[in-house]
Design a protein around this motif. Structure first.
Motif, mmCIF file in Angstrom:
data_model
loop_
_atom_site.group_PDB
_atom_site.id
_atom_site.type_symbol
_atom_site.label_atom_id
_atom_site.label_comp_id
_atom_site.label_asym_id
_atom_site.label_seq_id
_atom_site.Cartn_x
_atom_site.Cartn_y
_atom_site.Cartn_z
ATOM 1 N N ALA A 58 0.837 -1.211 0.000
ATOM 2 C CA ALA A 58 0.000 0.000 0.000
ATOM 3 C C ALA A 58 0.873 1.264 0.000
ATOM 4 C CB ALA A 58 -0.915 -0.004 1.216
ATOM 5 N N GLN A 59 2.116 1.131 0.445
ATOM 6 C CA GLN A 59 3.012 2.297 0.497
ATOM 7 C C GLN A 59 3.652 2.617 -0.860
ATOM 8 O OE1 GLN A 59 3.254 4.286 3.096
ATOM 9 N NE2 GLN A 59 1.845 2.950 4.197
ATOM 10 N N LYS A 60 3.373 1.741 -1.848
ATOM 11 C CA LYS A 60 3.988 1.981 -3.164
ATOM 12 C C LYS A 60 3.538 3.308 -3.752
ATOM 13 C CE LYS A 60 5.018 -2.706 -4.621
ATOM 14 N NZ LYS A 60 4.628 -3.838 -5.470
ATOM 15 N N LYS A 61 2.319 3.723 -3.393
ATOM 16 C CA LYS A 61 1.848 5.005 -3.951
ATOM 17 C C LYS A 61 2.702 6.173 -3.419
ATOM 18 C CE LYS A 61 -2.157 5.500 -0.839
ATOM 19 N NZ LYS A 61 -1.979 4.269 -0.056
ATOM 20 N N MET A 62 3.175 6.053 -2.172
ATOM 21 C CA MET A 62 4.051 7.097 -1.637
ATOM 22 C C MET A 62 5.421 7.043 -2.338
ATOM 23 S SD MET A 62 1.796 8.147 0.269
ATOM 24 C CE MET A 62 2.450 9.537 1.126
ATOM 25 N N ALA A 63 5.898 5.822 -2.541
ATOM 26 C CA ALA A 63 7.194 5.671 -3.229
ATOM 27 C C ALA A 63 7.114 6.241 -4.645
ATOM 28 C CB ALA A 63 7.591 4.201 -3.270
ATOM 29 N N TRP A 64 5.961 6.107 -5.266
ATOM 30 C CA TRP A 64 5.779 6.636 -6.624
ATOM 31 C C TRP A 64 5.886 8.162 -6.631
ATOM 32 C CZ3 TRP A 64 6.684 6.469 -11.339
ATOM 33 C CH2 TRP A 64 5.907 7.054 -12.327
ATOM 34 N N ILE A 65 5.382 8.786 -5.558
ATOM 35 C CA ILE A 65 5.510 10.258 -5.436
ATOM 36 C C ILE A 65 7.000 10.616 -5.379
ATOM 37 C CG2 ILE A 65 5.086 12.243 -3.896
ATOM 38 C CD1 ILE A 65 2.441 10.834 -3.055
ATOM 39 N N ASP A 66 7.756 9.861 -4.573
ATOM 40 C CA ASP A 66 9.201 10.118 -4.440
ATOM 41 C C ASP A 66 9.910 9.921 -5.777
ATOM 42 O OD1 ASP A 66 8.427 10.282 -1.807
ATOM 43 O OD2 ASP A 66 9.220 8.319 -1.257
ATOM 44 N N LEU A 67 9.524 8.855 -6.470
ATOM 45 C CA LEU A 67 10.166 8.566 -7.762
ATOM 46 C C LEU A 67 9.916 9.699 -8.762
ATOM 47 C CD1 LEU A 67 9.358 4.753 -8.003
ATOM 48 C CD2 LEU A 67 11.652 5.754 -7.858
ATOM 49 N N LYS A 68 8.692 10.220 -8.733
ATOM 50 C CA LYS A 68 8.390 11.326 -9.653
ATOM 51 C C LYS A 68 9.197 12.575 -9.287
ATOM 52 C CE LYS A 68 3.906 10.948 -9.377
ATOM 53 N NZ LYS A 68 2.468 11.198 -9.530
ATOM 54 N N MET A 69 9.426 12.758 -7.977
ATOM 55 C CA MET A 69 10.263 13.896 -7.548
ATOM 56 C C MET A 69 11.688 13.736 -8.076
ATOM 57 S SD MET A 69 9.022 14.546 -3.638
ATOM 58 C CE MET A 69 10.161 15.882 -3.323
ATOM 59 N N ILE A 70 12.176 12.498 -8.059
ATOM 60 C CA ILE A 70 13.533 12.232 -8.573
ATOM 61 C C ILE A 70 13.568 12.523 -10.081
ATOM 62 C CG2 ILE A 70 15.310 10.448 -8.916
ATOM 63 C CD1 ILE A 70 14.147 9.114 -6.307
ATOM 64 N N ARG A 71 12.512 12.089 -10.772
ATOM 65 C CA ARG A 71 12.445 12.321 -12.228
ATOM 66 C C ARG A 71 12.469 13.824 -12.536
ATOM 67 N NH1 ARG A 71 7.387 9.688 -15.074
ATOM 68 N NH2 ARG A 71 6.361 11.404 -14.008
ATOM 69 N N GLU A 72 11.683 14.575 -11.738
ATOM 70 C CA GLU A 72 11.634 16.033 -11.958
ATOM 71 C C GLU A 72 12.991 16.687 -11.686
ATOM 72 O OE1 GLU A 72 8.490 17.916 -9.658
ATOM 73 O OE2 GLU A 72 7.104 16.567 -10.680
ATOM 74 N N LYS A 73 13.607 16.266 -10.580
ATOM 75 C CA LYS A 73 14.907 16.847 -10.203
ATOM 76 C C LYS A 73 15.943 16.550 -11.285
ATOM 77 C CE LYS A 73 16.298 18.419 -6.473
ATOM 78 N NZ LYS A 73 16.227 19.843 -6.072
ATOM 79 N N LYS A 74 15.888 15.318 -11.769
ATOM 80 C CA LYS A 74 16.825 14.884 -12.799
ATOM 81 C C LYS A 74 16.669 15.775 -14.040
ATOM 82 C CE LYS A 74 15.840 11.067 -15.126
ATOM 83 N NZ LYS A 74 15.820 10.139 -16.155
ATOM 84 N N SER A 75 15.435 16.058 -14.390
ATOM 85 C CA SER A 75 15.258 16.853 -15.600
ATOM 86 C C SER A 75 15.637 18.318 -15.326
ATOM 87 C CB SER A 75 13.849 16.646 -16.162
ATOM 88 O OG SER A 75 13.057 17.742 -15.983
ATOM 89 N N LYS A 76 15.352 18.799 -14.101
ATOM 90 C CA LYS A 76 15.746 20.177 -13.748
ATOM 91 C C LYS A 76 17.271 20.338 -13.768
ATOM 92 C CE LYS A 76 14.831 23.444 -10.104
ATOM 93 N NZ LYS A 76 14.589 23.467 -8.686
#
Ligand code: URA
Length: 233
Positions: free
Chosen positions: A212-230
């Motif tokens: 059930a915590q995978k949805k929180m991990a997905w938020i973190d992963l998207k933050m990493i994706r955004e940071k990477k592109s920034k």
């Protein structure tokens, strides 16, 4: 009759070879990750080699006594994204590489979901030897390995540092904050000359127990994706 079976078997082997499906005829475990994929040279390679040697020379360590192999790292030493797990499990201890078991398979999927893999990331653990029975490393063990981990970060010099789970969080940030509060936010941290944006997320082994915590991990992963592109990395 025997001749007929043999001919059929040979045809089958040819077919399986053709479609690259030879694992049927080999019940040995498949080593999914090739060692030493990245041949780096120069200063960084020398420093990594020296660090590995000093870890191999660590004295008075209980973990070393029961471990089979040192588990130093996997991935690309030139990567700008570095991940830190807790410590090797049984599979990692056998292969001498981090995250090759079930948690590693989930980690690979998590990375793939944001277009990352072991060619554009670098992975290590808080401790480099397997804690017996897969127990969490003790405070004393974490403290013992921390100078090596910090050196490791300095050598790799990542722009983004991902802490997988509470042991990595405790080692790098401290134990005043729990992972459910620490995850999903960026902190800037300096390691010698290296200045990295640090994010904490759940450990894949925890996510296997608490899907059930995978949805929180997905938020973190998207933050990493955004940071990477920034950061254009
Ligand atoms: N869990 C970890 O924290 N590290 C590994 O290498 C494997 C499983």
């Amino acid at each position: 009759m025997i001749k007929k079976i043999n001919t059929k078997t040979i045809k089958l082997i040819k077919f399986y070879n053709f479609i690259n499906y030879n694992l049927i005829y080999n019940n040995k475990a498949i080593n999914r990750y090739k060692k030493d994929t990245f041949h780096i040279s120069g200063d960084k390679a020398e420093k990594l080699e020296k660090l590995k040697k000093s870890i191999l020379n660590i004295k008075n360590c209980e973990l070393k006594k029961s471990a089979t192999n040192v588990v130093f790292s996997d991935g690309n030493p030139k990567a700008k994204i570095m991940l830190i797990g807790e410590g090797p499990g049984a599979n990692e201890d056998r292969e001498g590489l981090p995250f090759v078991g079930r948690a590693g398979a989930l980690l690979d999927k998590m990375l793939a979901s944001i277009n990352l893999d072991r060619k554009n990331t670098y992975i290590t653990n808080v401790v480099n030897y397997r804690p017996p029975e897969n127990r969490r490393p003790t405070e004393e063990e974490i403290t013992k390995y921390l100078p090596y981990l910090k050196q490791h970060i300095e050598i790799i010099n990542p722009r983004i540092l991902v802490l997988l789970g509470s042991t990595a969080l405790n080692a790098i940030i401290g134990n005043k904050i729990v992972i459910s509060k620490a995850r999903g936010q960026w902190t800037e941290k300096q390691f010698g000359e290296c200045k990295a944006s640090v994010i904490v997320t759940f450990h894949p082994a925890f996510l296997m127990r608490q899907p059930a915590q995978k949805k929180m991990a997905w938020i973190d992963l998207k933050m990493i994706r955004e940071k990477k592109s920034k950061l254009r990395i």
